[in-house]
Design a protein around this motif. Structure first.
Motif, PDB file in Angstrom:
ATOM      1  N   THR A 112       0.825  -1.209   0.000  1.00  0.00           N
ATOM      2  CA  THR A 112       0.000   0.000   0.000  1.00  0.00           C
ATOM      3  C   THR A 112       0.859   1.259   0.000  1.00  0.00           C
ATOM      4  OG1 THR A 112      -1.732  -1.182   1.201  1.00  0.00           O
ATOM      5  CG2 THR A 112      -1.835   1.216   1.216  1.00  0.00           C
ATOM      6  N   GLN A 113       1.950   1.243   0.764  1.00  0.00           N
ATOM      7  CA  GLN A 113       2.827   2.409   0.798  1.00  0.00           C
ATOM      8  C   GLN A 113       3.468   2.662  -0.563  1.00  0.00           C
ATOM      9  OE1 GLN A 113       3.103   4.501   3.220  1.00  0.00           O
ATOM     10  NE2 GLN A 113       4.680   5.779   2.278  1.00  0.00           N
ATOM     11  N   LYS A 114       3.844   1.592  -1.250  1.00  0.00           N
ATOM     12  CA  LYS A 114       4.432   1.734  -2.594  1.00  0.00           C
ATOM     13  C   LYS A 114       3.395   2.315  -3.568  1.00  0.00           C
ATOM     14  CE  LYS A 114       7.673   0.958  -5.693  1.00  0.00           C
ATOM     15  NZ  LYS A 114       6.979   1.340  -6.906  1.00  0.00           N
ATOM     16  N   ILE A 115       2.155   1.869  -3.468  1.00  0.00           N
ATOM     17  CA  ILE A 115       1.108   2.398  -4.343  1.00  0.00           C
ATOM     18  C   ILE A 115       0.853   3.866  -4.044  1.00  0.00           C
ATOM     19  CG2 ILE A 115      -1.338   2.203  -4.921  1.00  0.00           C
ATOM     20  CD1 ILE A 115      -1.093  -0.798  -4.441  1.00  0.00           C
ATOM     21  N   ARG A 116       0.855   4.251  -2.773  1.00  0.00           N
ATOM     22  CA  ARG A 116       0.672   5.655  -2.396  1.00  0.00           C
ATOM     23  C   ARG A 116       1.767   6.526  -2.987  1.00  0.00           C
ATOM     24  NH1 ARG A 116      -2.198   7.366   2.364  1.00  0.00           N
ATOM     25  NH2 ARG A 116      -0.511   8.862   2.631  1.00  0.00           N
ATOM     26  N   GLU A 117       3.014   6.081  -2.867  1.00  0.00           N
ATOM     27  CA  GLU A 117       4.133   6.863  -3.391  1.00  0.00           C
ATOM     28  C   GLU A 117       4.044   7.012  -4.906  1.00  0.00           C
ATOM     29  OE1 GLU A 117       7.643   4.952  -2.060  1.00  0.00           O
ATOM     30  OE2 GLU A 117       7.395   5.531   0.054  1.00  0.00           O
ATOM     31  N   ASP A 118       3.721   5.904  -5.603  1.00  0.00           N
ATOM     32  CA  ASP A 118       3.616   5.974  -7.069  1.00  0.00           C
ATOM     33  C   ASP A 118       2.488   6.928  -7.489  1.00  0.00           C
ATOM     34  OD1 ASP A 118       5.660   4.173  -7.177  1.00  0.00           O
ATOM     35  OD2 ASP A 118       4.381   2.422  -7.532  1.00  0.00           O
ATOM     36  N   LYS A 119       1.362   6.853  -6.785  1.00  0.00           N
ATOM     37  CA  LYS A 119       0.245   7.739  -7.124  1.00  0.00           C
ATOM     38  C   LYS A 119       0.599   9.192  -6.829  1.00  0.00           C
ATOM     39  CE  LYS A 119      -4.059   8.140  -8.477  1.00  0.00           C
ATOM     40  NZ  LYS A 119      -4.520   7.713  -9.806  1.00  0.00           N
ATOM     41  N   TRP A 120       1.327   9.446  -5.747  1.00  0.00           N
ATOM     42  CA  TRP A 120       1.728  10.808  -5.395  1.00  0.00           C
ATOM     43  C   TRP A 120       2.695  11.382  -6.437  1.00  0.00           C
ATOM     44  CZ3 TRP A 120       0.459  14.678  -2.263  1.00  0.00           C
ATOM     45  CH2 TRP A 120       1.393  15.679  -2.025  1.00  0.00           C
ATOM     46  N   LEU A 121       3.686  10.569  -6.843  1.00  0.00           N
ATOM     47  CA  LEU A 121       4.642  11.039  -7.852  1.00  0.00           C
ATOM     48  C   LEU A 121       3.946  11.263  -9.198  1.00  0.00           C
ATOM     49  CD1 LEU A 121       7.709   8.755  -7.004  1.00  0.00           C
ATOM     50  CD2 LEU A 121       7.399  11.174  -6.464  1.00  0.00           C
ATOM     51  N   GLN A 122       2.990  10.413  -9.501  1.00  0.00           N
ATOM     52  CA  GLN A 122       2.253  10.587 -10.747  1.00  0.00           C
ATOM     53  C   GLN A 122       1.468  11.896 -10.736  1.00  0.00           C
ATOM     54  OE1 GLN A 122      -0.526   7.420 -11.454  1.00  0.00           O
ATOM     55  NE2 GLN A 122      -1.386   8.367 -13.306  1.00  0.00           N
ATOM     56  N   TRP A 123       0.895  12.260  -9.606  1.00  0.00           N
ATOM     57  CA  TRP A 123       0.158  13.519  -9.501  1.00  0.00           C
ATOM     58  C   TRP A 123       1.099  14.717  -9.535  1.00  0.00           C
ATOM     59  CZ3 TRP A 123      -0.160  16.761  -4.909  1.00  0.00           C
ATOM     60  CH2 TRP A 123      -1.010  17.850  -5.090  1.00  0.00           C
ATOM     61  N   CYS A 124       2.256  14.605  -8.849  1.00  0.00           N
ATOM     62  CA  CYS A 124       3.217  15.711  -8.853  1.00  0.00           C
ATOM     63  C   CYS A 124       3.756  15.979 -10.265  1.00  0.00           C
ATOM     64  CB  CYS A 124       4.375  15.418  -7.901  1.00  0.00           C
ATOM     65  SG  CYS A 124       3.923  15.441  -6.153  1.00  0.00           S
ATOM     66  N   ALA A 125       3.811  14.954 -11.091  1.00  0.00           N
ATOM     67  CA  ALA A 125       4.311  15.131 -12.452  1.00  0.00           C
ATOM     68  C   ALA A 125       3.365  15.954 -13.317  1.00  0.00           C
ATOM     69  CB  ALA A 125       4.551  13.765 -13.108  1.00  0.00           C
ATOM     70  N   THR A 126       2.122  16.145 -12.855  1.00  0.00           N
ATOM     71  CA  THR A 126       1.168  16.938 -13.631  1.00  0.00           C
ATOM     72  C   THR A 126       1.288  18.430 -13.350  1.00  0.00           C
ATOM     73  OG1 THR A 126      -0.540  16.698 -11.912  1.00  0.00           O
ATOM     74  CG2 THR A 126      -0.454  15.010 -13.616  1.00  0.00           C
ATOM     75  N   PHE A 127       2.154  18.861 -12.413  1.00  0.00           N
ATOM     76  CA  PHE A 127       2.315  20.280 -12.116  1.00  0.00           C
ATOM     77  C   PHE A 127       2.967  20.993 -13.290  1.00  0.00           C
ATOM     78  CE2 PHE A 127       2.670  19.535  -7.254  1.00  0.00           C
ATOM     79  CZ  PHE A 127       1.306  19.300  -7.220  1.00  0.00           C
ATOM     80  N   ASN A 128       2.463  22.181 -13.590  1.00  0.00           N
ATOM     81  CA  ASN A 128       3.075  23.038 -14.594  1.00  0.00           C
ATOM     82  C   ASN A 128       2.708  24.477 -14.277  1.00  0.00           C
ATOM     83  OD1 ASN A 128       0.410  23.472 -15.665  1.00  0.00           O
ATOM     84  ND2 ASN A 128       0.595  21.525 -16.768  1.00  0.00           N
ATOM     85  N   ALA A 129       3.064  25.363 -15.179  1.00  0.00           N
ATOM     86  CA  ALA A 129       2.822  26.791 -14.935  1.00  0.00           C
ATOM     87  C   ALA A 129       1.340  27.145 -14.940  1.00  0.00           C
ATOM     88  CB  ALA A 129       3.549  27.626 -15.994  1.00  0.00           C
TER      89      ALA A 129
END
Length: 366
Positions: free
Chosen positions: A208-225
């Protein structure tokens, strides 16, 4: 199936008669039309107006079909290049609330004895059909009827679980494994069962912790200006467990206005008893008379110094005292007995008359 709301806009350079293109159909236009046919959840909201100075419709806007009733698309007259600017307005406050999820069977509160009795009663009186499809339909109906009698349903809600933002089938499988080991330990308690349960819990936490981290990094990758602060804070609250609450009313603004109007009507002085309203009128009248007297004295003190003398001040003060007595008389008789025609005029209403009287009384005889 698309689960989230979508808005896609841009210069697609696609040509097809469906999108009112002025040139021949190309491969991009054919692909877009096929996509609109295969995915009914997406709708093209262009009105057919040309978006290019030469008359072509190259700038397209696609949104989720459920947003079409609250969407408005228009052309801006200002040119940013050889394309006109387009504006898409979404009135999200007019969007109806999402439908409530269907109720689910609450098997933890089921009456299994009643469930078995209902099925047994049906089977004792049932004559099996020769058609297998009819037999399947009859059996399904009997099970449905027995469940309606013996198993209650949960109260549906739109509230999500705090971990829904990363919850998936793998997390569900790990939770199911933990529950299986827990039930086994409850039925057959042993030291080995405790060790197996602890191992299953530890393994599930790692997954579960690995899935949380992957989902968090996937969301952070959507940040832009172009990421808005409201969207950023919304997802941060979701990730920290502070879930957004659905409105308590489907139309909160209209309901708030209705309650405000109802409160204003109920709190109006017209709702008070007659004796209270009479008292309020007397208090208001007293305030007006006292204010009238104060203003008269202030205006008398501000008269021209050449005209003002001791006698003038005494006359103004005496008139103020008389008005105080008049006020007591009016208030004792009620608010409706005052007549503007018979009231004593204020001293500032006729200063020339007072000036003449004073001069007449003080002039020496020739």
């Amino acid at each position: 199936m698309i689960l989230e709301l979508v808005l896609i806009a841009g210069d697609f350079n696609a040509h097809h008669p469906t999108i009112n293109s002025t040139t021949r159909m190309n491969l991009d236009g054919r692909h877009l039309v096929e996509l609109l046919t295969d995915v009914p959840e997406i709708t093209l909201i262009n009105t057919g107006e040309p978006t290019h100075i030469l008359g072509g419709t190259l700038d397209l806007t696609f949104i989720s079909t459920e947003l079409v009733p609250v969407a408005q698309w228009e052309i801006d007259d200002e040119l940013t290049s050889d394309h006109f600017a387009t504006t898409t307005t979404l009135r999200m406050e007019l969007l109806p609330p999402p439908p409530r999820p269907p109720p689910r069977w609450n098997t933890k509160k089921a009456n299994w004895k009643l469930y078995q009795d209902e099925l047994q009663k049906w089977f004792s009186n049932y004559e099996p059909a020769e058609d297998i499809d009819q037999l399947n339909q009859d059996l399904t109906g009997a099970i449905q009827h027995a469940a309606e009698k013996a198993i209650p349903k949960t109260n549906p809600t739109n509230r999500h679980h705090k971990d829904y933002w990363f919850y998936n089938d793998e997390v569900r499988e790990q939770n199911h494994s933990i529950n299986t080991f827990r039930r086994h330990l409850r039925q057959y308690p042993s030291p080995e069962g405790v060790k197996l349960l602890r191992a299953a819990v530890q393994h599930a936490r790692q997954i579960t912790q690995k899935i949380r981290e992957d989902k968090w990094l996937q969301w952070c990758a959507t940040f832009n200006a172009h990421t808005s602060l409201s969207e950023l804070w919304r997802k941060l609250r979701i990730a920290t467990g502070k879930l957004p609450r659905s409105p308590a009313h489907p139309q909160p603004l209209q309901e708030a206005n209705r309650l405000a109007e109802h409160f204003a009507e109920r709190s109006s002085s017209a709702q008070l008893p007659p004796e209270i309203r009479l008292h309020l009128q007397q208090v208001q009248l007293e305030r007006e008379v006292v204010g009238d007297i104060k203003n008269g004295l202030l205006r008398a003190l501000n008269l021209n110094r050449d005209v003002f003398n001791k006698k003038t001040w005494l006359l103004c003060a005496a008139d103020a005292v008389n008005r105080l007595k008049l006020k007591d008389t009016i208030l004792s008789k009620g608010p409706d007995t005052m007549s503007p025609d018979n009231s004593t005029p204020a001293p500032w209403e006729s200063p020339p008359a007072i000036f003449n009287i004073l001069q007449t009384g003080t002039r020496k005889a020739d």
